[in-house]
Motif scaffolding. Structure first.
Motif, PDB file in Angstrom:
ATOM      1  N   SER A   1       0.859  -1.190   0.000  1.00  0.00           N
ATOM      2  CA  SER A   1       0.000   0.000   0.000  1.00  0.00           C
ATOM      3  C   SER A   1       0.893   1.236   0.000  1.00  0.00           C
ATOM      4  N   ASP A   2       1.947   1.163  -0.804  1.00  0.00           N
ATOM      5  CA  ASP A   2       2.976   2.209  -0.782  1.00  0.00           C
ATOM      6  C   ASP A   2       2.821   3.223  -1.905  1.00  0.00           C
TER       7      ASP A   2
ATOM      8  N   ALA B   1       1.246   5.529  -5.393  1.00  0.00           N
ATOM      9  CA  ALA B   1       1.294   5.504  -6.855  1.00  0.00           C
ATOM     10  C   ALA B   1       2.668   5.141  -7.389  1.00  0.00           C
ATOM     11  N   PHE B   2       3.711   5.463  -6.660  1.00  0.00           N
ATOM     12  CA  PHE B   2       5.076   5.162  -7.118  1.00  0.00           C
ATOM     13  C   PHE B   2       5.640   3.992  -6.311  1.00  0.00           C
ATOM     14  N   SER B   3       4.800   3.006  -6.106  1.00  0.00           N
ATOM     15  CA  SER B   3       5.076   1.837  -5.279  1.00  0.00           C
ATOM     16  C   SER B   3       6.399   1.153  -5.626  1.00  0.00           C
ATOM     17  N   THR B   4       7.242   1.008  -4.627  1.00  0.00           N
ATOM     18  CA  THR B   4       8.494   0.267  -4.808  1.00  0.00           C
ATOM     19  C   THR B   4       8.202  -1.212  -5.023  1.00  0.00           C
ATOM     20  N   VAL B   5       7.214  -1.735  -4.305  1.00  0.00           N
ATOM     21  CA  VAL B   5       6.856  -3.146  -4.460  1.00  0.00           C
ATOM     22  C   VAL B   5       6.414  -3.410  -5.897  1.00  0.00           C
ATOM     23  N   ARG B   6       5.552  -2.553  -6.418  1.00  0.00           N
ATOM     24  CA  ARG B   6       5.070  -2.753  -7.794  1.00  0.00           C
ATOM     25  C   ARG B   6       6.218  -2.656  -8.796  1.00  0.00           C
ATOM     26  N   GLN B   7       7.138  -1.749  -8.581  1.00  0.00           N
ATOM     27  CA  GLN B   7       8.272  -1.613  -9.487  1.00  0.00           C
ATOM     28  C   GLN B   7       9.088  -2.900  -9.541  1.00  0.00           C
TER      29      GLN B   7
ATOM     30  N   ALA C   1      -1.126   1.879  -5.123  1.00  0.00           N
ATOM     31  CA  ALA C   1      -0.103   0.977  -5.650  1.00  0.00           C
ATOM     32  C   ALA C   1      -0.654   0.121  -6.781  1.00  0.00           C
ATOM     33  N   ALA C   2      -1.964  -0.150  -6.734  1.00  0.00           N
ATOM     34  CA  ALA C   2      -2.603  -0.978  -7.770  1.00  0.00           C
ATOM     35  C   ALA C   2      -3.391  -0.167  -8.767  1.00  0.00           C
ATOM     36  N   HIS C   3      -3.890   1.008  -8.359  1.00  0.00           N
ATOM     37  CA  HIS C   3      -4.827   1.733  -9.235  1.00  0.00           C
ATOM     38  C   HIS C   3      -4.880   3.223  -8.909  1.00  0.00           C
ATOM     39  N   ALA C   4      -3.777   3.910  -8.982  1.00  0.00           N
ATOM     40  CA  ALA C   4      -3.818   5.362  -8.774  1.00  0.00           C
ATOM     41  C   ALA C   4      -4.762   5.976  -9.804  1.00  0.00           C
ATOM     42  N   MET C   5      -5.629   6.862  -9.341  1.00  0.00           N
ATOM     43  CA  MET C   5      -6.603   7.461 -10.252  1.00  0.00           C
ATOM     44  C   MET C   5      -6.659   8.960 -10.066  1.00  0.00           C
ATOM     45  N   VAL C   6      -7.051   9.662 -11.122  1.00  0.00           N
ATOM     46  CA  VAL C   6      -7.185  11.112 -11.024  1.00  0.00           C
ATOM     47  C   VAL C   6      -8.279  11.422 -10.004  1.00  0.00           C
TER      48      VAL C   6
END
Length: 454
Positions: A171-172, A174-180, A310-315
């Motif tokens: 849950s880190d 929009a620029f999630s390190t885990v997702r990267q 982390a999964a779905h950053a939205m405007v």
């Protein structure tokens, strides 16, 4: 542990924002040993920084999610209800557009982001099986084994430590390190879109008599077709004002004179409220902040589950970013119940269930920016809204306007799009028939009048 003394395993939450805080509460309540790692320092010890956050509007989905750990009664009393939109025209006239039925709790609740975040961290820390680690940087994660490598930034000379978990919640942000890290693996779809608009934040202070400077229980909107300004009320009787605008227009406003001419021309009623000095100081305090939309699929890999931004950053134009993120926690809780904490099944079913919904909400958020900055200026649009609400009163369970479905229900987001398209088709056909009948009636009346006048 409210569900028994035996631990169900170890869960690591990466990111201590509102979504991570609520998820830590839910997992701790279920009996997991929970460790939360956050890159930043403890927000409860930080000074408030103006200009770096958009106020939050809690609606039905987030309130239902908070109820799972009994926090809605703690948080809602410290929010400000907003019963509708108040549209500010260029000529300074105002038009009220109610959200829904107040008796059915169909309104938004304005809340300070920092207060919500601190409250959720405090709530999580009340569980004896939760521990927070601030200023810890994630270096690496192995989704298959659930092993993470973390560095304590308060001891920069120390070596990274290995932490193992049965479940890793990313849950880190929009620029999630885990997702990267997961993006480097095969069969992971990812897309991002930087919209060519950015935002700046201003503050409308209370009056000298310590009262709200504008009508309090509204989301104020200054729609100007290509851009817009919004204002949300705060408990301290101030308003947080956010200006969303194309970057190319920001680039043209280089001097204080440019800015004041722009505000006087486009937001004339806001200038005396904000004050020229406040506008100038706020406008140049920080550069325009960007807005990004992110989609990915799947939301899990191995023992890792990504939730929230982390999964779905939205405007932010539907006010559903946080609501959707907190609902992620509720959806996870429901899957844990459904599959008796069998984490392999839980994560697979979570992705299958949640991906189409959050991607639909991403698309709806993009659309709502056009509605807020442009469509609300249209008399035809407002007429259609009134007609939608009229049909909703006639058939409350079978016809629900789009905004109500998104904001005041837990109807799945992707079902909302399907239902909304069907409803729009029915309404347009109905309005067309009304137009035809009206035209025919006028023609018959005119013919009759002509006949009688012979």
């Amino acid at each position: 542990m409210s569900r028994g003394e035996m631990s169900k395993g170890k869960a690591v939450v990466v990111g201590a924002g509102p979504v991570g805080g609520l998820c830590a509460c839910i997992l701790a309540k279920r009996g997991y040993q929970v460790e939360v790692y956050e890159l930043r320092s403890d927000i409860r010890k930080q000074e408030y920084v103006v200009g770096r956050s958009i106020n939050l509007a809690l609606s039905h989905r987030s309130i239902e999610s908070l109820k799972t750990v009994g926090l809605e009664q703690e948080i809602l009393p410290l929010t400000v209800p907003m019963y509708g939109r108040l549209i500010h025209s260029v000529d300074s006239t105002k038009i009220e557009l109610p959200y829904g039925d107040r008796k059915k709790m169909e309104f938004l609740n304005s809340v300070d982001r920092a207060y919500l975040n601190c409250t959720l961290i405090d709530a999580a820390e009340r569980y004896p099986n939760v521990k927070f680690y601030f200023k810890h940087k994630l270096i690496d994660v192995n989704p298959t084994s659930g092993q993470l490598k973390l560095l304590n930034l308060e001891e920069p000379s120390s070596e990274p430590v290995d932490v193992e978990a049965d479940l890793v919640i990313a849950s880190d942000g929009a620029f999630s390190t885990v997702r990267q890290k997961i993006m480097k693996l095969s069969y992971f779809d990812y897309s991002q879109e930087w919209i060519p608009h950015a935002y700046k934040e201003l503050r409308l202070h209370p009056t000298p008599n310590n009262e709200y400077a504008m009508e309090v229980n509204y989301l104020h909107i200054w729609p100007r077709n290509e851009f817009m300004m919004i204002a949300l009320p705060n408990l301290d009787k101030s308003f947080t004002i956010t200006l969303f605008m194309p970057v190319k227009i920001y680039d043209r406003l280089q001097t204080e004179e440019d800015v004041m001419n722009f505000f006087k021309e486009t937001f004339p009623d806001a200038v005396p409220l904000l004050g020229e000095d406040n506008i100038k100081e706020s406008f140049f305090r920080l550069p325009p902040l960007p807005v990004i939309s992110i989609k990915c699929n799947p939301h899990h890999r191995g023992k890792v589950l990504m939730i929230g931004d982390a999964a779905h950053a939205m405007v932010p134009f539907y006010g559903q970013g946080l609501n959707c993120g907190l609902e992620d926690c509720l959806v996870l809780e429901e899957r844990l119940d459904m599959y008796s904490d069998d984490l392999g099944k839980v994560l697979c079913e979570y992705t299958k269930f949640r991906c189409p919904d959050v991607q639909a909400m991403n698309d709806l958020s993009m659309y709502n920016y056009i509605e807020m900055r442009e469509h609300v200026n249209s008399k035809l649009f407002r007429l259609k809204k009134m007609f939608d609400n009229f049909i909703h009163k006639l058939f409350p369970s079978r016809f629900i306007p789009l905004y109500q479905m998104v904001t005041f229900s837990r109807i799945r987001y992707h079902d909302i799009i399907r239902r909304s398209r069907r409803q729009d088709k029915i309404v347009n056909q109905c309005l067309g028939m009304i137009g035809v009948v009206t035209g025919v009636s006028v023609f018959i009346a005119a013919a009759y009048i002509g006949y009688r006048l012979q």
